[in-house]
Design an enzyme around this catalytic site. Structure first.
Site, PDB file in Angstrom:
ATOM      1  N   CYS A 124      65.160  25.719  -8.866  1.00  0.00           N
ATOM      2  CA  CYS A 124      63.821  25.994  -8.266  1.00  0.00           C
ATOM      3  C   CYS A 124      63.582  27.842  -8.013  1.00  0.00           C
ATOM      4  CB  CYS A 124      63.699  25.316  -6.970  1.00  0.00           C
ATOM      5  SG  CYS A 124      63.407  23.563  -7.396  1.00  0.00           S
ATOM      6  N   SER A 129      62.169  12.297  -4.132  1.00  0.00           N
ATOM      7  CA  SER A 129      61.614  12.653  -5.584  1.00  0.00           C
ATOM      8  C   SER A 129      62.243  11.888  -6.759  1.00  0.00           C
ATOM      9  CB  SER A 129      61.887  14.202  -5.903  1.00  0.00           C
ATOM     10  OG  SER A 129      61.077  14.428  -7.023  1.00  0.00           O
ATOM     11  N   GLN A 189      68.409  14.893  -3.222  1.00  0.00           N
ATOM     12  CA  GLN A 189      69.487  14.922  -3.713  1.00  0.00           C
ATOM     13  C   GLN A 189      70.293  13.502  -3.575  1.00  0.00           C
ATOM     14  OE1 GLN A 189      70.754  16.289  -6.439  1.00  0.00           O
ATOM     15  NE2 GLN A 189      69.425  17.731  -6.744  1.00  0.00           N
ATOM     16  N   ASN A 209      71.811  20.530  -2.380  1.00  0.00           N
ATOM     17  CA  ASN A 209      71.653  20.394  -3.824  1.00  0.00           C
ATOM     18  C   ASN A 209      72.725  21.222  -4.610  1.00  0.00           C
ATOM     19  OD1 ASN A 209      69.700  22.357  -2.376  1.00  0.00           O
ATOM     20  ND2 ASN A 209      69.144  22.912  -4.350  1.00  0.00           N
ATOM     21  N   GLY A 226      59.231  15.923  -4.100  1.00  0.00           N
ATOM     22  CA  GLY A 226      59.690  16.533  -3.238  1.00  0.00           C
ATOM     23  C   GLY A 226      59.355  17.718  -2.299  1.00  0.00           C
ATOM     24  N   THR A 227      58.624  18.426  -3.262  1.00  0.00           N
ATOM     25  CA  THR A 227      58.033  19.656  -2.469  1.00  0.00           C
ATOM     26  C   THR A 227      57.097  19.438  -1.625  1.00  0.00           C
ATOM     27  OG1 THR A 227      58.780  21.301  -4.152  1.00  0.00           O
ATOM     28  CG2 THR A 227      56.924  22.054  -3.103  1.00  0.00           C
ATOM     29  N   THR A 258      43.749  10.008  -6.351  1.00  0.00           N
ATOM     30  CA  THR A 258      43.939   8.752  -6.879  1.00  0.00           C
ATOM     31  C   THR A 258      45.132   8.594  -7.296  1.00  0.00           C
ATOM     32  OG1 THR A 258      41.706   8.980  -7.996  1.00  0.00           O
ATOM     33  CG2 THR A 258      43.085   7.422  -9.080  1.00  0.00           C
TER      34      THR A 258
END
Length: 382
Positions: A327, A201, A181, A151, A71-72, A239
């Site tokens: 977070c 995410s 979320q 969230n 997500g970030t 990769t």
């Protein structure tokens, strides 16, 4: 001591079937997806299949899915790359005051780079006033970033109306939503809601950490946020992590299959918990929208009970809950979401906790949670 987890909004355990898929991929599908030999083609097949699943889950096309670390990175890509790619068209951006820090920090960074950011306020239910959005939109607005569901308190913002307002305005702004979320629980359709960019995410839906995707509409082009190789059609260098991608795919498939059942269970868990608390004489109120919310999250204000002390005593009792976003690196800081909703001096800011449900939650565990909340809050009040 037996321990019980009620912090699924922070992260979730990896589903056993997902673990099996990851193990198989690590053991048998180790090729580099950019290689042209059999081993590379084998990994490419897994990745392409996963993108088809991800695309279908939000009403998009496979070529509109870009794999990221979560997500970030997806939020940063959507916000920062849009800003720098479109700064000649305008330097105005709109967001809300209750966004996740993965959105707010890039906004603050862009302000140091000469961009102007309008932060829309919210009401006591954590909802924006759509009229505020209409008035904030300008011809030089290049991006609107509004989260799908909050969230901390779970309030679901009216994304379909937001998308329509942006589409019908004089602005040519891209519309980004942080759906981290909501993804896997809510029904999302990027075309119907006029969404240009969307972040997800894996670890929120019982998949592995370190993998997610960003949806980028095929009508727009953003430069790669990562510099290096030409992976992801030159949209994200590096990769590809095939085991994590395969695991994420499996987690999405399970979430889609179980979505309606889980939502019904989560609603029952909330109702039962609140009934037990009321029956136990606990003084409390719900933070956020009472109806239009993510059903796995419930944020409760326990009047005259310190959230920090409550968290510590519940942890000593073997129960994990939280005071907001995970977070903030373990710090129990006042919630910027609750301050935006109720004011900086509101009691709720320092007396509220977030409880969230997931695949291992049962009605029996809810009873145990209620018993401990009643015991601990009564003790703290005395």
């Amino acid at each position: 001591m037996e321990r019980f987890y009620f912090d699924y909004a922070a992260t979730s355990p990896v589903h056993p079937e997902v673990i099996e898929v990851i193990y198989d991929a690590m053991k048998n599908h180790f090729g580099n997806a950019s290689s042209i030999h059999y081993f590379g083609r084998d990994s490419r097949r897994i990745m392409d299949n996963a993108k088809m699943v991800f695309a279908r889950s939000i009403g998009a096309k496979p070529n509109e899915i870009v794999l990221t670390s979560g997500g970030t990175e997806s939020d940063n890509t959507a916000i920062i790359e849009t800003a720098f790619a479109r700064e000649k068209e305008g330097k105005h951006i709109i967001t809300t005051v209750i966004e996740h820090h993965a959105v707010l920090r890039p906004m603050e960074y862009l302000e140091t780079m000469g961009f102007e950011v309008t932060y829309l306020p919210v009401n006591k239910f954590g909802m924006i006033d759509l009229q505020d959005l209409k008035e904030a939109l300008r011809e030089d607005t290049i991006l609107v970033s509004i989260m799908y569901g909050n969230n901390e308190v779970g309030s679901i913002l009216n994304i379909e109306s937001v998308g329509k307002i942006i589409k019908e305005s004089l602005s040519t702004a891209y519309f980004h939503t942080d759906a981290v979320q909501a993804y896997g629980l809510e029904t999302i359709n990027v075309k119907k809601d006029f969404i240009d960019l969307l972040s997800t995410s894996s670890h929120k839906i019982n998949g592995p950490k370190g993998i997610g995707f960003i949806y980028i509409s095929e009508t727009i082009h953003l430069p790669s946020f990562m510099l290096g190789g030409e992976q992801e059609m030159e949209r994200r260098a590096g990769t590809e992590n095939i085991p994590a991608i395969a695991g994420f795919q499996k987690a999405v498939e399970i979430a889609q299959l179980k979505k309606n059942t889980r939502k019904k269970d989560y609603q029952n868990f909330s109702n039962h918990l609140l009934y037990r608390l009321k029956e136990g004489g606990v003084e409390f109120e719900i933070n956020g929208h009472p109806d239009n919310r993510l059903l796995h999250i419930i944020n409760i204000w326990f009047k005259d009970v310190s959230s920090e002390q409550l968290l510590l005593l519940m942890d000593l009792a073997g129960i994990a809950i939280s005071a907001g976003s995970a977070c903030t690196a373990g710090n129990i800081n006042p919630s910027h979401v609750l301050m935006a909703m109720y004011g900086e001096k509101s009691q709720r800011v320092n007396e509220s906790v977030r409880i969230s449900f997931g695949i291992e939650t049962t009605i029996e565990l809810i009873d145990h949670l209620a018993d401990e909340l009643i015991r601990v809050t009564t003790k703290l009040k005395k």
